[in-house]
Structures are given as structure tokens and as C-alpha cells.
Design an enzyme around this catalytic site. Structure first.
Site, mmCIF file in Angstrom:
data_model
loop_
_atom_site.group_PDB
_atom_site.id
_atom_site.type_symbol
_atom_site.label_atom_id
_atom_site.label_comp_id
_atom_site.label_asym_id
_atom_site.label_seq_id
_atom_site.Cartn_x
_atom_site.Cartn_y
_atom_site.Cartn_z
ATOM 1 N N ASP A 41 -22.333 -6.282 -44.166
ATOM 2 C CA ASP A 41 -20.953 -5.853 -44.283
ATOM 3 C C ASP A 41 -20.941 -4.560 -45.095
ATOM 4 O OD1 ASP A 41 -21.248 -6.615 -46.951
ATOM 5 O OD2 ASP A 41 -20.221 -8.526 -46.676
ATOM 6 N N ALA A 42 -19.787 -4.177 -45.621
ATOM 7 C CA ALA A 42 -19.684 -2.897 -46.315
ATOM 8 C C ALA A 42 -20.562 -2.833 -47.558
ATOM 9 C CB ALA A 42 -18.222 -2.622 -46.676
ATOM 10 N N ARG A 78 -27.485 -15.206 -50.626
ATOM 11 C CA ARG A 78 -28.487 -14.462 -51.383
ATOM 12 C C ARG A 78 -28.912 -15.284 -52.604
ATOM 13 N NH1 ARG A 78 -24.798 -10.813 -49.215
ATOM 14 N NH2 ARG A 78 -25.742 -9.277 -47.815
ATOM 15 N N LYS A 190 -11.092 -11.296 -36.928
ATOM 16 C CA LYS A 190 -11.233 -10.479 -38.133
ATOM 17 C C LYS A 190 -12.481 -9.620 -37.999
ATOM 18 C CE LYS A 190 -12.601 -11.950 -42.303
ATOM 19 N NZ LYS A 190 -12.544 -12.764 -43.539
ATOM 20 N N LYS A 192 -14.925 -6.488 -39.977
ATOM 21 C CA LYS A 192 -15.269 -5.868 -41.245
ATOM 22 C C LYS A 192 -14.969 -4.377 -41.205
ATOM 23 C CE LYS A 192 -17.067 -9.622 -43.083
ATOM 24 N NZ LYS A 192 -16.645 -10.216 -44.358
ATOM 25 N N GLU A 273 -11.676 -14.903 -52.428
ATOM 26 C CA GLU A 273 -12.862 -15.678 -52.052
ATOM 27 C C GLU A 273 -13.993 -15.592 -53.061
ATOM 28 O OE1 GLU A 273 -15.772 -13.232 -49.269
ATOM 29 O OE2 GLU A 273 -13.782 -13.331 -48.376
ATOM 30 N N HIS A 323 -11.728 -19.532 -47.643
ATOM 31 C CA HIS A 323 -12.897 -18.761 -47.232
ATOM 32 C C HIS A 323 -14.052 -19.665 -46.809
ATOM 33 C CE1 HIS A 323 -16.858 -16.925 -48.481
ATOM 34 N NE2 HIS A 323 -16.438 -16.027 -47.616
#
Length: 393
Positions: A41-42, A78, A190, A192, A273, A323
Site C-alpha cells: 500500500d502507500a 509484519r 475500496k 488504495k 483501525e 477493520h
């Protein structure tokens, strides 16, 4: 690695006659779920994280003297999975001998058992797996789906797909994924955003809106990667797309910045979230920082804490869109008075034997008691470590 201890189930307190059962056995499992494709993602594109290749799960299985069972889980994306497992293992014996119905009391006991490491973050995420398992057990014992035990306001919840719109996915594939999701009965899409090239975000968003049509619900998620001026500019630029919400435009703890956006934009602001306690969410509520609040039960300490937050959110007339972890959040969203959303992720499907039914834009509460989930043989095979305490009956 498997460790095993046996502890008596005699509680430190003298139980009254209302106590009919006690927790007698606990099993913890640390399970690593590999992802088919590295996820970006970003936060990856801005250099803050590496692509995500796996998700670590902490599963708790409970049994009582009367033979009732419950299962719950928490997770970590992670780092953090081994830490959750280690903390859960340290506090496990505190449950033995307790009445499984006394869920609030047990949550407090577990929180105090690790009070020096706080009441948020990894410590409460470890507690969450126990808490979810206790609620699952309670609903199973009643013969009810968890949503019905809590008091459902609806038997299905609006749902939207996230997993098809990550930034590592080429735009053409995002469009195909959106078509597949909508054809399968999912209600919204949705995608990103937060790309360092803001024009690329707008081109991608334009392509998706034109592809799915003006009538389909569409959301975007910036994953906290904008500063305040960028979020303001992007929010204004995105007004024309009639979005259901803009998610996490700013740092998760920037309540004042989110409040300014919520006040200045027509598009609703959604966030929450990444927060790890009810207290942290209250800062959002207190500052009027979100139109839609997005708590994650495993992150804030489980269902007991989620219900406290839901009461606060309802009091402030906030929408709810929990979430991840749809296997838990479907039930909690169904019990929220204001019409909510639930997030569809197919990542967890290899872990569970059961599937949730989706049609006409909604995810349906299953008729199975409790959460309605059981672990697959594959989940057992992905287990990295286990710990048992107590005795099975």
C-alpha cells in the site's frame, strides 16, 4: 516448539452457586499465514515498510470442566506475532478455574497480570484472543450465533472489498478485481491511494469509478500517508467521485487534523483501525475527527472492549466500519444499531473450514453457533509454536 503445563483449576476466590462451570484447559497456537502475493500500500511506496508477505495469528482454544469449547484469535501484520504469543503464554494460567461467563472480570484480571506493559498494543492484542474465545464459547453454549447472543439489529451487513485494490496491483487488474467482487455479490469497492504521484491516484480513481459506474459504492484508503495540506487538496479533488469515505488520510493519532478534514469536506472521513485501545478511539470521538469509526476488535483488546467503544460511537451517532477480520466483525457489526459496513478480505480463507455467504451487496450472519469457525488442517500445518496448560475433560 510445544510446552505443556498442568495447573489445578481451583480459583483463588470462593465461587457462589451461580458459578456452574470453570475453564480447565487452554491451548495457544502461533500460526503464520503466507500471502499468495506480496502486498503493497502507500506505506511501501513511501519507503516506510516493505511489502507484506505473511500474517501472524495467535489462536486460543478453551475448554471447560463441562466440556464447552471456544476459539478466538488475534493477529499481527509484519512484526509482533511472536511477541503476542509470548505474552499470551505468560498470562495463560490466570484463566484456569475462572467461570467463562465472567468475561469482563477475566479481561480485567488479564490486563492487570501484565499491567506494567500497558493497556494497549501488543499486551491487549494478546488478551483479545482469549476474550474472543470466551465470547465464542458463551454463544456456543447458548446455541446462538454470536450476533444473536449480542442482540442483532440485522441478519446481514453491507460489505465492501479491499483485497483487490492494493497499490501493487496494476490498474487493469484492479478493474477486473472490482468486476469479480461486484459479480460475487459484494456491495462496494475500496482502493488504495497515497501514491507519491498524486495525479496517478486520481487517474486510477477515475478509471475505477468509470468502470464500476456512478451507482456502486466506492471508498479510498490513504493508509496515513498524507500530510495535512496534501490531504486537504486530495480531499477536495476527490469530492467529484461521490466516495463513501476517505480512509486514514492522516497519521492515526492526528485527531485534530482529521477533525479539520471532516469539517471542511463533504466526503466522510473514516479512521481508527490502527488504534489499540478504547481510550485512543475516544480521542477521535472527542475531537469529532471521524464520521465513520473503524475499530479492530483484535487490536483493541477483543469483543469486550469493542462493545464499550460501540456504545460510545452510537452515542455520538457515528457510522461503524470495523477493520479486517470479517469472521469476527460481521457479528459485531450486525449488533450495531446504525447501519454499518464490514470489510471483505479473502486472505483468511485457508485458515477456516467455513465460508461466509455474500449476496446482494451484503454479508450474511451464519446460523452456526458462536463465531461459526473451525481451523483447517492447513492452519494446523502452518503452526509455528503451541502451548497448553490445564487438563482436558
Amino acid at each position: 516448539m510445544v510446552t505443556k503445563t498442568h495447573t489445578t483449576t481451583n480459583a483463588a476466590h470462593v465461587a457462589g452457586e451461580a458459578t456452574l462451570d470453570r475453564i480447565s484447559w487452554i491451548k495457544l497456537s502461533s500460526v503464520t499465514l503466507p500471502l499468495a502475493t506480496p502486498i503493497s500500500d502507500a506505506k511501501v511506496l513511501t519507503g516506510r515498510q516493505k511489502p507484506m508477505t505473511e500474517v501472524a495469528f495467535l489462536f486460543v482454544e478453551l475448554e471447560t470442566e463441562q466440556g464447552h469449547e471456544g476459539i478466538g484469535f488475534s493477529y499481527s501484520k509484519r512484526a509482533g506475532g511472536p511477541g503476542q504469543f509470548a505474552h499470551a503464554r505468560e498470562i495463560a494460567d490466570n484463566l484456569l478455574g475462572e467461570d467463562p461467563s465472567d468475561i469482563g472480570k477475566i479481561w480485567t484480571k488479564l490486563a492487570w497480570s501484565g499491567a506494567s506493559v500497558g493497556r494497549s498494543g501488543l499486551a491487549t492484542q494478546a488478551i483479545a484472543a482469549y476474550d474472543v474465545a470466551l465470547w465464542d464459547l458463551k454463544a456456543k453454549r447458548a446455541g446462538l450465533p454470536l450476533a444473536k447472543l449480542l442482540g442483532a439489529h440485522r441478519d446481514s451487513v453491507r460489505c465492501y472489498n479491499t483485497s483487490g485494490g492494493f497499490l501493487h496491483t496494476p490498474t487493469e487488474q484492479v478493474l477486473d478485481n472490482a468486476s469479480t467482487s461486484l459479480a460475487s455479490g459484494i456491495g462496494g469497492i475500496k482502493i488504495k491511494v497515497g501514491n507519491p504521484d498524486r495525479k496517478q491516484d486520481l487517474r486510477r480513481l477515475t478509471a475505477v469509478r468509470e468502470h464500476i459506474g456512478d451507482g456502486a459504492p466506492l471508498m479510498v484508503d490513504a493508509n496515513q500517508q498524507w500530510d495535512r495540506p496534501t490531504a486537504q487538496r486530495m480531499g477536495r479533488a476527490m469530492e467529484e467521485f461521490d466516495l463513501v469515505w476517505i480512509e486514514e488520510p492522516l497519521d492515526a493519532y492526528d485527531a485534530q487534523g482529521h477533525a479539520a478534514l471532516a469539517a471542511s469536506l463533504d466526503t466522510p472521513i473514516a479512521t481508527g483501525e490502527m488504534l489499540a485501545s478504547v481510550a485512543e478511539h475516544y480521542e477521535l470521538i472527542r475531537h469529532n475527527a471521524a464520521d465513520i469509526i473503524q475499530p479492530d476488535a483484535p487490536r483493541i483488546g477483543g469483543i469486550t472492549q469493542f462493545l464499550k467503544l460501540a456504545a460510545l460511537a452510537e452515542h455520538h451517532n457515528l457510522q461503524l466500519a470495523p477493520h479486517f477480520a470479517m469472521e469476527i466483525h460481521l457479528h459485531l457489526a450486525a449488533a450495531y444499531p446504525i447501519e454499518p459496513w464490514v470489510e471483505h478480505f479473502d486472505w483468511l480463507e485457508p485458515l477456516f473450514n467455513e465460508r461466509l455467504t455474500i449476496s446482494d451487496g451484503r454479508m450474511h450472519v451464519p446460523s452456526r453457533p458462536g463465531l461459526g469457525i473451525t481451523l483447517t488442517d492447513q492452519a494446523r500445518a502452518w503452526t509455528q509454536a503451541t502451548h497448553e496448560t490445564g487438563k482436558r475433560h
